[in-house]
Design an enzyme around this catalytic site. Structure first.
Site, mmCIF file in Angstrom:
data_model
loop_
_atom_site.group_PDB
_atom_site.id
_atom_site.type_symbol
_atom_site.label_atom_id
_atom_site.label_comp_id
_atom_site.label_asym_id
_atom_site.label_seq_id
_atom_site.Cartn_x
_atom_site.Cartn_y
_atom_site.Cartn_z
ATOM 1 N N PHE A 37 2.800 -46.771 -7.363
ATOM 2 C CA PHE A 37 3.777 -47.708 -6.591
ATOM 3 C C PHE A 37 4.242 -46.886 -5.690
ATOM 4 O O PHE A 37 4.391 -47.449 -4.509
ATOM 5 C CB PHE A 37 5.025 -47.679 -7.701
ATOM 6 C CG PHE A 37 6.173 -48.629 -7.045
ATOM 7 C CD1 PHE A 37 6.419 -49.965 -7.128
ATOM 8 C CD2 PHE A 37 7.196 -47.654 -6.433
ATOM 9 C CE1 PHE A 37 7.295 -50.508 -6.293
ATOM 10 C CE2 PHE A 37 8.159 -48.468 -5.707
ATOM 11 C CZ PHE A 37 8.207 -49.516 -5.964
ATOM 12 N N GLU A 113 28.574 -61.969 -24.448
ATOM 13 C CA GLU A 113 27.976 -60.942 -23.622
ATOM 14 C C GLU A 113 28.611 -59.801 -23.723
ATOM 15 O O GLU A 113 29.836 -59.549 -24.040
ATOM 16 C CB GLU A 113 28.198 -61.499 -22.133
ATOM 17 C CG GLU A 113 27.514 -62.963 -21.837
ATOM 18 C CD GLU A 113 28.141 -63.432 -20.327
ATOM 19 O OE1 GLU A 113 27.412 -64.527 -20.118
ATOM 20 O OE2 GLU A 113 28.714 -62.618 -19.848
ATOM 21 N N LYS A 115 30.283 -56.370 -22.631
ATOM 22 C CA LYS A 115 31.226 -56.030 -21.491
ATOM 23 C C LYS A 115 30.830 -54.734 -21.176
ATOM 24 O O LYS A 115 31.328 -53.500 -21.551
ATOM 25 C CB LYS A 115 32.659 -56.333 -22.030
ATOM 26 C CG LYS A 115 33.847 -55.970 -21.027
ATOM 27 C CD LYS A 115 35.082 -56.105 -21.459
ATOM 28 C CE LYS A 115 36.226 -56.156 -20.498
ATOM 29 N NZ LYS A 115 36.088 -54.792 -19.745
ATOM 30 N N ASP A 117 30.813 -51.356 -18.849
ATOM 31 C CA ASP A 117 32.140 -50.611 -18.292
ATOM 32 C C ASP A 117 31.544 -50.092 -16.653
ATOM 33 O O ASP A 117 30.712 -48.776 -16.858
ATOM 34 C CB ASP A 117 32.189 -49.412 -19.160
ATOM 35 C CG ASP A 117 33.382 -48.640 -18.852
ATOM 36 O OD1 ASP A 117 34.262 -49.211 -18.019
ATOM 37 O OD2 ASP A 117 33.642 -47.722 -19.172
ATOM 38 N N TYR A 225 25.882 -61.680 -14.307
ATOM 39 C CA TYR A 225 26.654 -62.515 -15.182
ATOM 40 C C TYR A 225 27.396 -63.698 -15.061
ATOM 41 O O TYR A 225 27.835 -64.562 -15.957
ATOM 42 C CB TYR A 225 27.255 -61.656 -16.359
ATOM 43 C CG TYR A 225 28.617 -60.823 -15.730
ATOM 44 C CD1 TYR A 225 29.405 -61.493 -15.163
ATOM 45 C CD2 TYR A 225 28.624 -59.503 -15.646
ATOM 46 C CE1 TYR A 225 30.436 -60.847 -14.329
ATOM 47 C CE2 TYR A 225 29.467 -58.704 -14.823
ATOM 48 C CZ TYR A 225 30.582 -59.313 -14.395
ATOM 49 O OH TYR A 225 31.748 -58.744 -13.739
ATOM 50 N N LYS A 312 37.987 -56.276 -26.939
ATOM 51 C CA LYS A 312 37.765 -54.782 -26.806
ATOM 52 C C LYS A 312 37.563 -53.924 -28.041
ATOM 53 O O LYS A 312 38.175 -54.064 -29.186
ATOM 54 C CB LYS A 312 39.177 -54.023 -26.106
ATOM 55 C CG LYS A 312 39.306 -54.602 -24.563
ATOM 56 C CD LYS A 312 38.304 -53.844 -23.617
ATOM 57 C CE LYS A 312 38.724 -53.951 -22.180
ATOM 58 N NZ LYS A 312 39.762 -53.280 -21.999
ATOM 59 N N CYS A 406 71.123 -39.016 -18.503
ATOM 60 C CA CYS A 406 70.097 -38.680 -17.461
ATOM 61 C C CYS A 406 69.446 -37.280 -17.207
ATOM 62 O O CYS A 406 70.359 -36.489 -16.757
ATOM 63 C CB CYS A 406 70.492 -39.307 -16.019
ATOM 64 S SG CYS A 406 69.134 -39.405 -14.831
ATOM 65 N N CYS A 409 70.417 -36.763 -13.068
ATOM 66 C CA CYS A 409 71.818 -36.611 -12.549
ATOM 67 C C CYS A 409 73.075 -36.378 -13.723
ATOM 68 O O CYS A 409 74.164 -36.089 -13.254
ATOM 69 C CB CYS A 409 72.149 -37.741 -11.843
ATOM 70 S SG CYS A 409 72.294 -39.144 -12.653
ATOM 71 N N CYS A 424 69.697 -45.406 -16.374
ATOM 72 C CA CYS A 424 70.592 -44.669 -15.939
ATOM 73 C C CYS A 424 71.224 -45.553 -14.553
ATOM 74 O O CYS A 424 70.667 -45.897 -13.817
ATOM 75 C CB CYS A 424 70.244 -43.385 -15.092
ATOM 76 S SG CYS A 424 71.420 -42.385 -13.913
ATOM 77 N N CYS A 430 71.424 -41.036 -8.347
ATOM 78 C CA CYS A 430 70.239 -40.334 -9.055
ATOM 79 C C CYS A 430 69.032 -40.058 -8.113
ATOM 80 O O CYS A 430 68.439 -41.215 -7.799
ATOM 81 C CB CYS A 430 70.006 -41.243 -10.214
ATOM 82 S SG CYS A 430 68.690 -40.448 -11.382
#
Length: 671
Positions: A37, A113, A115, A117, A225, A312, A406, A409, A424, A430
């Site tokens: 090739f 199908e 999935k 990643d 797909y 999932k 908080c 503050c 808060c 803040c």
């Protein structure tokens, strides 16, 4: 050899090498050795160099890249690249199946199908040639990366076959095999470069490189797909997959046609075990209704198709030590607890922190100091603690108590009835709330002010230049103070002020979103702008008027009323008005073709031979008619095509609503 013979020889080599590429990358059945090739490829390269007038832009030699792309063009997707609804349990799939049956009956099939990643990609072909490649982006528009994608050997630059439309889009996933990822990461390590966390990030970073010759050096792959065309010659998704494979596209052989939900669950169980033997990463299974007509009948939500769902696989888990809990204050005052962990490797990345969401979560987990916890990284971007290993709890360990003041503050926190989150209330004093509000306002989805970023806002706040959103539009009066800041030169100041001035042209919906009203996201802001038209009408709206607007519920309505009840917020809006920001929508005058359908309401359902549903919708609205979202007593006509949902038909008949065809609609308009 004559030029005529040279041209013929080059064309023959192109055809032969394309066939070998197809055999190797698509069929996984190489018909020639790598050495042979390469020799043929070198022969073609030499001929092309000596006879550039005969160079085919789609020649296999062009897979080596070489084009420099400094700026990627933004392209609007003809068909939005929507996300899928996700689930992690079988009961959700059974519920999904029941919803499908209720809408279209029992006569349908699923396609399952893997999935992948990787990085979602949309390819457009015209007359069989690859016209452009565009990333998912925000779903409505993405970056054109054609030069880089052309270097991927499994993506054909030219295809041919039966039933092929003149123009079509095909969607797929660009990914990197695990072995290639590990090899390339080792090379980066040897070169003193930062390594990538996982193959998906490596593939994504590669596709956005400026030099396509560098992209060509990295072995990316791609599975296709989904097929789109204005003139789709296929009746089912499965049929289209078989056809595009025969045209030259690489389609996964692991997909399966399923007759019922039990077949789907069997497929998922099978791949939950087999996925670790693949040379590439998958994180689940995609389930789609097979029939295109039934897909169209089921339709879409605002974010995803109703005819597809993603299952999932269970996330990876690992044990580590909880070192302490810290607290973050957001722009709306929401206080979020964060678990600080002993660093541990999980799903290819080093995890140091995990979200705890709220006080309820800390209580549910019964967290104690220095607990050994099980951490999961699944659908969440940020890892989360799923449980405590009580057997390893230390004697006399203190229970972790949620804070009552908080952390920024010192203000006493509040927790409204029915809410899980502590807030808060000190929004004017803040610091994280003040800075966060301004960072939200300048963000890309809001006012998109170029020349000023999140760090710049923080620095300007510390120097006293910014305290309120309206102060951004007063920065032009503080140029001497800006010049005195470190790493802020004259060019940066010019860019910032130009960006601020340009933002005044942003539409009302973006300004409204930028104000940062609790629960008013980008979509809600758009609905409010469309319904009330301007800020003055929105300010005067009462609770009943607010919830009458599309998608505005009681919680959102009350939040809007609370926001506008504060005089400080009204003062801020008046300052932004004075600065020249847009607080009303620009209504375009609609020129009707006629008013023959004036006062008439319609719903369009099913599939039509001569028109798309959008074409029928435009036709109705152009003649004064109105489209409704659901069957009710207000409906005058149901325009019905083939494969209409049985429940919709039954309801229309029960309410004695006239059911007409597309031809009947044309007659209504022409009479």
């Amino acid at each position: 050899m004559s030029l005529f013979d040279v041209k013929n020889q080059m064309e023959a080599l192109v055809r032969e090498l394309k066939q070998h590429n197809y055999n190797y990358y698509v069929l996984a059945m190489p018909s020639i050795s790598d050495y042979d090739f390469d020799q043929k490829l070198k022969q073609l390269e030499a001929l092309e160099k000596a006879n550039p007038q005969f160079l085919d832009p789609n020649s296999p030699t062009q897979k080596v890249g070489g084009e420099i792309t400094k700026n990627f063009r933004t392209i609007v997707h003809k068909w939005p690249m929507m996300s899928l609804g996700n689930t992690y349990n079988e009961q959700d799939l059974i519920d999904f199946d029941q919803r499908i049956r209720k809408a279209i009956g029992d006569d349908f099939e699923y396609v399952c199908e893997l999935k992948f990643d990787g990085l979602s990609m949309s390819l457009t072909y015209q007359n069989g040639k690859l016209l452009r490649a565009v990333t998912r982006g925000d779903g409505t528009k993405g970056d054109e990366v054609t030069a880089n994608v052309k270097t991927i050997r499994s993506i054909p630059t030219q295809v041919s076959g039966n039933q092929m439309p003149t123009e079509f889009d095909i969607r797929g996933e660009v990914f990197m095999h695990k072995a290639a990822f590990e090899r390339l990461n080792e090379e980066r390590l040897e070169n003193g470069e930062a390594t990538y966390a996982n193959p998906r990030n490596f593939a994504s970073g590669t596709v956005k490189m400026q030099d396509s010759a560098e992209v060509a050096k990295r072995p990316l792959d791609c599975f296709l797909y989904f097929f789109y065309s204005d003139k789709n010659p296929f009746k089912t998704h499965w049929e289209s997959l078989q056809a595009v494979k025969s045209w030259g596209f690489k389609i996964s052989d692991e997909s399966r046609l399923c007759n019922n939900i039990q077949n789907v669950l069997d497929f998922i169980a099978e791949w939950d075990q087999k996925r670790f033997k693949l040379s590439y990463d998958i994180d689940g299974i995609v389930i789609k209704v097979n029939s295109y007509a039934q897909q169209q009948e089921l339709g879409f939500t605002a974010k995803s198709p109703r005819w597809a769902i993603s299952y999932k696989f269970k996330a990876q888990e690992v044990e580590t030590i909880l070192e302490k809990v810290s607290y973050q204050v957001g722009r709306t005052g929401a206080v979020t607890p964060v678990a600080n962990l002993k660093p541990v490797l999980l799903a290819g990345t080093t995890v140091k922190r995990a979200t705890l969401h709220n006080a309820n979560e800390i209580e549910r987990l019964d967290l104690h100091e220095n607990d050994t916890v099980l951490v999961e990284k699944g659908g969440e971007i940020i890892p989360k603690i799923i449980k405590v290993n009580l057997a390893k709890r230390l004697p006399f360990a203190q229970k972790i108590a949620y804070i009552n003041r908080c952390p920024e503050c010192g203000t006493e926190l509040i927790r409204e009835e029915g809410e899980a989150v502590h807030y808060c209330p000190n929004d004017e004093e803040c610091p994280p709330q003040i800075v966060g509000r301004m960072q939200h306002f300048i963000s890309r989805k809001a006012m998109n002010i170029e020349g000023i970023g999140a760090e710049t806002v923080e620095a300007f706040f510390q120097k006293g230049l910014l305290r309120h959103i309206s102060d951004i539009y007063d920065l032009k009066n503080h140029q001497n103070q800006l010049k005195a800041l470190d790493r802020f030169g004259e060019k940066s100041i010019v860019n910032l002020l130009e960006g601020v001035e340009k933002s005044k042209n942003m539409p009302f919906e973006r300004v409204l979103f930028g104000l940062g009203i609790r629960y008013v996201g980008a979509t809600v802001a758009k609905k409010l702008a469309q319904h009330f038209k301007n800020i003055d009408r929105l300010l005067k709206a009462n609770f009943e008027e607010l919830i009458a607007a599309d998608e505005i519920g009681e919680r959102i309505a009350q939040s809007i009323l609370d926001y506008f009840a504060d005089d400080k917020h009204i003062q801020e809006i008046n300052k932004l008005k004075a600065a020249g920001l847009t607080f009303e929508i620009e209504e375009k005058e609609v020129v009707l073709a006629s008013e023959k359908l004036s006062g008439q309401t319609f719903i369009i359902s099913g599939v039509f031979e001569n028109f798309s549903r959008d074409e029928l919708k435009d036709m109705i609205e152009a003649n004064g008619g109105k489209i409704l979202s659901g069957i009710s007593a207000k409906l005058n006509y149901l325009v019905a095509g083939d494969n209409m949902g049985p429940s919709k038909l039954e309801k229309a008949n029960k309410m004695q609503i006239p059911i007409i065809s597309d031809q009947d609609l044309l007659a209504l308009i022409s009479n």
